[in-house]
Design an enzyme around this catalytic site. Structure first.
Site, PDB file in Angstrom:
ATOM      1  N   GLU A 113       0.858  -1.188   0.000  1.00  0.00           N
ATOM      2  CA  GLU A 113       0.000   0.000   0.000  1.00  0.00           C
ATOM      3  C   GLU A 113       0.891   1.233   0.000  1.00  0.00           C
ATOM      4  O   GLU A 113       1.565   1.528   0.985  1.00  0.00           O
ATOM      5  CB  GLU A 113      -0.914   0.002   1.233  1.00  0.00           C
ATOM      6  CG  GLU A 113      -1.909   1.133   1.278  1.00  0.00           C
ATOM      7  CD  GLU A 113      -2.759   1.091   2.537  1.00  0.00           C
ATOM      8  OE1 GLU A 113      -2.834   2.136   3.228  1.00  0.00           O
ATOM      9  OE2 GLU A 113      -3.328   0.023   2.829  1.00  0.00           O
ATOM     10  N   CYS A 167      -2.531   8.523   2.271  1.00  0.00           N
ATOM     11  CA  CYS A 167      -2.184   8.096   0.911  1.00  0.00           C
ATOM     12  C   CYS A 167      -3.255   8.424  -0.109  1.00  0.00           C
ATOM     13  O   CYS A 167      -2.990   8.394  -1.315  1.00  0.00           O
ATOM     14  CB  CYS A 167      -1.874   6.598   0.893  1.00  0.00           C
ATOM     15  SG  CYS A 167      -3.212   5.547   1.468  1.00  0.00           S
TER      16      CYS A 167
END
Length: 460
Positions: free
Chosen positions: A233, A267
């Site tokens: 990720e 993110c």
């Protein structure tokens, strides 16, 4: 010793001992030993009970955990409370998912060769999990990496971010307090990256869960032992498109939350906002007015909305990127000033250059950039132009516009009239291309940490 400091003012919170190579070997050996002894695997009902007790322990320490997140990670306390609530629910989510965690029947008798047979699959844990985590959700990310491993029966060794280890250490200690034998969940805090890489690439590790920079994640992915799987990720440069049909009275608040939540250190933080020419002036004025009201400061105070960057050097970097964008032709609409060593004014930039770093790279700071467009397909093309792809947004009341954008945006998830940073912990969460590999979300991680075994019976 690792000195853990408050993100906001760099005051010391605690000192934590580092683990060395011998400690890594002890932890890997302990994990390997318990996993190889199938007779002592914890049955599902015991794993469920442990997770329920763990959630109860977290509930009892909710206020403490939230304040710890605010102190070590710099997340404003109201958001830290939300993170703690999510983490508790995530542990319940992992326990709940075991009720539906099952194999399937494989049809037989479809050919003469397969006659008189019955086949089905069962779920087995994949093996030792190495988990490397990030600072920006120091409790909830740990839950996403550790709770699924506990649920499916994988021993897990978790390395927290060096800036925010306390939430991880406490969570794993609570798991042991809830009844999980220590070898099934262990923390690892090395001094430097060499030992972290040694953990991730050890031949005994069957699965790597990595949350962090693309450069490090893809490097580790390339070095995994043969047969090991991974979930990566990384970050994105999340785009939001604002159509002329959008309701300005309703969209400013979610866009601001998407861009400045945790000072943009997420993110999927909203970073690039493409606004239709017809409403660009009104949108920009409303955005600036709301951003200028954001309260930036000490994250442990209840009225703070934007906290610090995690490190002084990160504040330096973001300030440098802002200056670069302005020198390259962007208009500094608001913000951009340094408030302290670790805090910056929430910033809005108008029309940065196409090659500016705020346009092409993840800022990971309290900065959004606004660009005008006249044709929807042009905005979509610009949104899709980068090698990163994660979550995206379209704000529109016109359903045709909303669906066209949803269908054409290169993203793993497109939010309609919600910010790019929206997430629930049971939904799929995945980066595309350079932004990641595999799918996060507790049920999806449980599937990744398991493997199917088929059993075939031949009837007389």
């Amino acid at each position: 010793m690792l000195t853990v400091v408050q993100a906001f003012d760099r005051a010391t919170i605690a000192e934590v001992p580092f683990d060395d190579a011998a400690a890594l070997e002890r932890k890997l050996s302990a994990a390997e030993k318990v996993f190889k002894n199938r007779d002592n695997w914890l049955p599902p009902h015991q794993r469920m009970a442990i997770l329920r007790r763990l959630a109860a322990l977290m509930e009892a320490r909710r206020d403490h955990l939230a304040m710890q997140i605010a102190r070590e990670g710099g997340k404003p306390l109201p958001d830290a409370i939300v993170e703690t609530n999510r983490a508790i629910d995530g542990v319940h989510n992992a326990a709940d998912e075991l009720r539906n965690f099952s194999g399937r029947e494989i049809p037989m008798g479809l050919s003469a060769a397969a006659d008189n047979r019955w086949a089905f699959t069962t779920k087995e844990p994949i093996g030792i999990v190495a988990a490397i985590s990030a600072f920006n959700h120091p409790l909830n990310l740990i839950v996403h990496q550790v709770a699924p491993a506990i649920a499916v029966g994988c021993p897990v060794i978790i390395k927290p971010a060096s800036a925010t280890p306390l939430s991880c250490l406490e969570f794993v200690a609570m798991a042991h307090e809830a009844g999980l034998p220590e070898p099934w969940a262990q923390t690892f805090l090395p001094d430097g990256n060499e030992l972290a890489e040694a953990l991730a690439t050890d031949k005994r590790v069957a699965f790597l869960s990595f949350i962090g920079s693309a450069k490090v994640g893809w490097s580790l992915h390339a070095k995994l032992a043969h047969g090991a799987r991974s979930a990566l990720e990384h970050g994105g440069v999340a785009p939001a498109i604002v159509d002329r049909s959008a309701d300005l009275g309703k969209i400013i608040e979610p866009i601001v939350k998407g861009g400045y939540y945790h000072a943009g250190q997420v993110c999927v933080s909203t970073q690039r906002i493409f606004v239709h020419d017809a409403i660009a002036d009104d949108f920009t004025q409303a955005l600036i007015a709301r951003v200028e009201k954001l309260r930036t400061g000490d994250p442990t105070l209840k009225d703070t909305e934007v906290g610090p960057l995690i490190q002084i050097r990160e504040a330096d970097r973001v300030a440098e990127w802002i200056d670069e964008a302005v020198k390259g032709g962007a208009q500094l609409a608001t913000g951009g000033k340094r408030l302290s060593e670790t805090t910056l004014q929430p910033t809005v930039l108008l029309n940065p250059a196409a090659d500016a770093r705020v346009t092409t790279q993840e800022v990971f700071g309290p900065v959004v950039a606004v660009y005008r467009y006249s044709e929807l397909d042009d905005a979509i093309a610009r949104a899709n132009a980068l090698p990163t792809a994660f979550q995206a947004s379209i704000f529109a009341q016109d359903i045709d516009i909303a669906m066209r954008a949803a269908n054409r945006l290169d993203a793993s998830a497109v939010m309609v009239n919600d910010p790019t940073a929206f997430r629930t912990d049971w939904m799929p969460f995945a980066g595309r291309r350079e932004s990641g590999y595999g799918t996060g979300g507790i049920p999806y991680t449980m599937r990744d940490m398991s493997q199917e075994k088929m059993i075939l019976l031949r009837r007389p």
